[in-house]
Design a protein around this motif. Structure first.
Motif, PDB file in Angstrom:
ATOM      1  N   GLY A   1     -11.504  12.181   8.056  1.00  0.00           N
ATOM      2  CA  GLY A   1     -11.267  11.890   9.467  1.00  0.00           C
ATOM      3  C   GLY A   1     -10.672  13.057  10.209  1.00  0.00           C
ATOM      4  O   GLY A   1     -10.702  13.087  11.445  1.00  0.00           O
TER       5      GLY A   1
ATOM      6  N   GLN B   1     -18.278   6.299   2.541  1.00  0.00           N
ATOM      7  CA  GLN B   1     -16.939   6.888   2.486  1.00  0.00           C
ATOM      8  C   GLN B   1     -16.750   7.708   1.213  1.00  0.00           C
ATOM      9  O   GLN B   1     -16.190   8.815   1.248  1.00  0.00           O
ATOM     10  CB  GLN B   1     -15.883   5.777   2.538  1.00  0.00           C
TER      11      GLN B   1
ATOM     12  N   TRP C   1      -7.964  15.804   4.821  1.00  0.00           N
ATOM     13  CA  TRP C   1      -7.949  14.377   5.111  1.00  0.00           C
ATOM     14  C   TRP C   1      -9.292  13.920   5.667  1.00  0.00           C
ATOM     15  O   TRP C   1      -9.856  14.546   6.563  1.00  0.00           O
ATOM     16  CB  TRP C   1      -6.851  14.055   6.129  1.00  0.00           C
TER      17      TRP C   1
ATOM     18  N   ASP D   1      -9.451   8.356   1.680  1.00  0.00           N
ATOM     19  CA  ASP D   1      -9.159   7.147   2.444  1.00  0.00           C
ATOM     20  C   ASP D   1      -8.978   7.530   3.910  1.00  0.00           C
ATOM     21  O   ASP D   1      -8.109   8.336   4.236  1.00  0.00           O
ATOM     22  CB  ASP D   1      -7.884   6.480   1.917  1.00  0.00           C
ATOM     23  N   PRO D   2      -9.786   6.968   4.836  1.00  0.00           N
ATOM     24  CA  PRO D   2      -9.648   7.344   6.244  1.00  0.00           C
ATOM     25  C   PRO D   2      -8.383   6.808   6.895  1.00  0.00           C
ATOM     26  O   PRO D   2      -8.012   7.246   7.980  1.00  0.00           O
ATOM     27  CB  PRO D   2     -10.899   6.733   6.893  1.00  0.00           C
ATOM     28  N   ASN D   3      -7.715   5.865   6.231  1.00  0.00           N
ATOM     29  CA  ASN D   3      -6.462   5.311   6.741  1.00  0.00           C
ATOM     30  C   ASN D   3      -5.439   5.260   5.616  1.00  0.00           C
ATOM     31  O   ASN D   3      -5.002   4.194   5.186  1.00  0.00           O
ATOM     32  CB  ASN D   3      -6.700   3.911   7.318  1.00  0.00           C
TER      33      ASN D   3
ATOM     34  N   ARG E   1       0.825  -1.222   0.000  1.00  0.00           N
ATOM     35  CA  ARG E   1       0.000   0.000   0.000  1.00  0.00           C
ATOM     36  C   ARG E   1       0.852   1.263   0.000  1.00  0.00           C
ATOM     37  O   ARG E   1       0.436   2.295  -0.547  1.00  0.00           O
ATOM     38  CB  ARG E   1      -0.932   0.025   1.210  1.00  0.00           C
TER      39      ARG E   1
ATOM     40  N   GLN F   1     -10.569  -4.641  -0.577  1.00  0.00           N
ATOM     41  CA  GLN F   1     -11.322  -3.517  -0.022  1.00  0.00           C
ATOM     42  C   GLN F   1     -12.732  -3.483  -0.597  1.00  0.00           C
ATOM     43  O   GLN F   1     -13.717  -3.285   0.134  1.00  0.00           O
ATOM     44  CB  GLN F   1     -10.584  -2.213  -0.324  1.00  0.00           C
TER      45      GLN F   1
END
Length: 432
Positions: free
Chosen positions: A238, A270, A236, A216-218, A195, A322
């Motif tokens: 989050g 999301q 970002w 992407d939250p992570n 990743r 995912q």
């Protein structure tokens, strides 16, 4: 390196002379021709396409350009932004890939496909400009899309990145706003199986001084690293914006702005959250009525798409872990008597990881080969489903669906997934 206006090329060995008068080609002849002028489906690098772009002498400066990269969620994010912009009275163009049934799906102007002749005219311009430079199908299609979008002079142009980001054909354009959606492992042969590496490739669409919405939250740490190197301003998921999903509604926030008890959208929450952040960055604040229209009225072909009832048949292009994880969560929302999977995948995907979120279900597995380059055989899928009571081979998606739906109870659920190609074959059956 890149531009909004307007190194070594591959020679096509005389293929340009195969049909001397390009204006006489039909739409289908053009599509066949585009597949013939380069020896590879994918040929990473921007030198060849950038040279042809300069020769075309076109400009996207009349439009605010938004470039969207990511592994999952690009199409749904673009579609919701598109829908929102049209609700707000803006004109908008979208370039996306791949298509499901009709090549013309790749370019939409204000939500509509263009006539075949418009594409033929754009192809002819690219053909004249490229000279002896060989382009892949995707590169040629991307340049033709830029021609059509430049001619449309829309307020906003949404450009979906095809593969990666840094070396993708779309990245010859400097965006005013960049968007990075969910990051997962996909296209391992080209982007790697990590990743962090993939995140750095996706972050290649960032430019100095622009705003970037990261959905992407992570996200991988590499995206933070590139943002710091490029000196762009990231919003970002989050942090600057985010969401809370409830069983029958969701909340969204952006800074001090809070939207409560929103109806659940027809796409992953999301991605809907990311799309709202993009609209905010574009200066679009939808009225409650407009927002409800977007969330409840927008659908996207091949994404949790119901095409048949009794039994219910749902199509989804999920082809990485995912995406199949999200599909598993959607399946749990349904009441059904029995579950049936129809799956066909490409051999270069993370097949084992993609099947894992769905193996927990008690279901029959109906395996189909994909008769396309890189298509996985059923023998590649079968060892990963050891322990499941019912695993059946079929020769095609249509054969599998005919058999499964004939034998299924009216209250059963049939899920077709694994690839755009798998879903396209299913759509052909149900769209007759």
């Amino acid at each position: 390196m890149t531009n909004r206006d307007v190194s070594s090329g591959h020679h096509n060995g005389g293929l340009s002379d195969a049909i001397t008068d390009s204006t006489s080609r039909s739409f289908s002849e053009w599509l066949t021709y585009l597949e013939s002028i380069h020896t590879k489906n994918i040929d990473m690098g921007l030198d060849r396409i950038n040279t042809v772009f300069q020769r075309l002498n076109i400009s996207l400066k009349n439009s605010t350009v938004v470039t969207v990269a990511g592994t999952n969620g690009k199409g749904s994010t673009c579609a919701m932004v598109e829908y929102g912009l049209m609700q707000a009275g803006k004109t908008v163009a979208v370039y996306s890939s791949p298509h499901l049934l009709d090549y013309r799906e790749r370019v939409r102007i204000n939500g509509q496909m263009l006539e075949p002749q418009s594409h033929c005219d754009a192809f002819a311009r690219v053909e004249e400009a490229r000279g002896d430079i060989s382009l892949t199908f995707f590169e040629f299609a991307t340049l033709a899309a830029f021609v059509l979008i430049a001619e449309s002079k829309v307020d906003i142009a949404l450009l979906e990145v095809g593969l990666g980001g840094r070396l993708d054909a779309v990245n010859i354009i400097d965006p005013d706003l960049a968007v990075i959606t969910g990051i997962d492992i996909d296209h391992k042969e080209w982007l790697g199986d990590d990743r962090e590496v993939i995140g750095r490739e996706k972050a290649g669409i960032m430019r100095k001084g622009i705003n970037v919405v990261v959905g992407d939250p992570n996200p991988p740490a590499s995206i933070y690293d590139v943002a710091s190197e490029v000196q762009c301003r990231c919003l970002w998921q989050g942090d600057e914006f985010g969401y809370e999903e409830l069983p029958s509604a969701w909340h969204w926030r952006h800074g001090d702005k809070i939207l409560s008890h929103l109806p659940l959208p027809n796409i992953p929450v999301q991605n809907a959250s990311t799309a709202l952040a993009v609209l905010m960055q574009l200066g679009i604040e939808l009225t409650p009525s407009q927002l409800n229209n977007v969330l409840q009225g927008m659908t996207l072909a091949g994404r949790c798409q119901i095409v048949h009832d009794a039994p219910r048949v749902m199509l989804d292009v999920a082809h990485n872990p995912q995406a199949t994880g999200y599909l598993a969560r959607q399946i749990r929302r349904f009441d059904y008597r029995a579950l049936h999977f129809v799956v066909g995948m490409l051999s270069d995907k993370d097949i084992e990881g993609s099947l894992a979120p769905l193996r927990e279900f008690e279901a029959s597995w109906n395996l189909v080969p994909l008769s396309v380059p890189r298509g996985a055989s059923t023998d590649m899928l079968k060892p990963l489903l050891v322990g499941h009571q019912t695993v059946i081979d079929f020769t095609s998606v249509e054969e599998a669906l005919d058999t499964v739906t004939e034998k299924a109870h009216s209250d059963d659920l049939v899920i077709v997934f694994g690839s755009f190609f798998t879903v396209a074959d299913a759509l052909k059956k149900y769209n007759r």
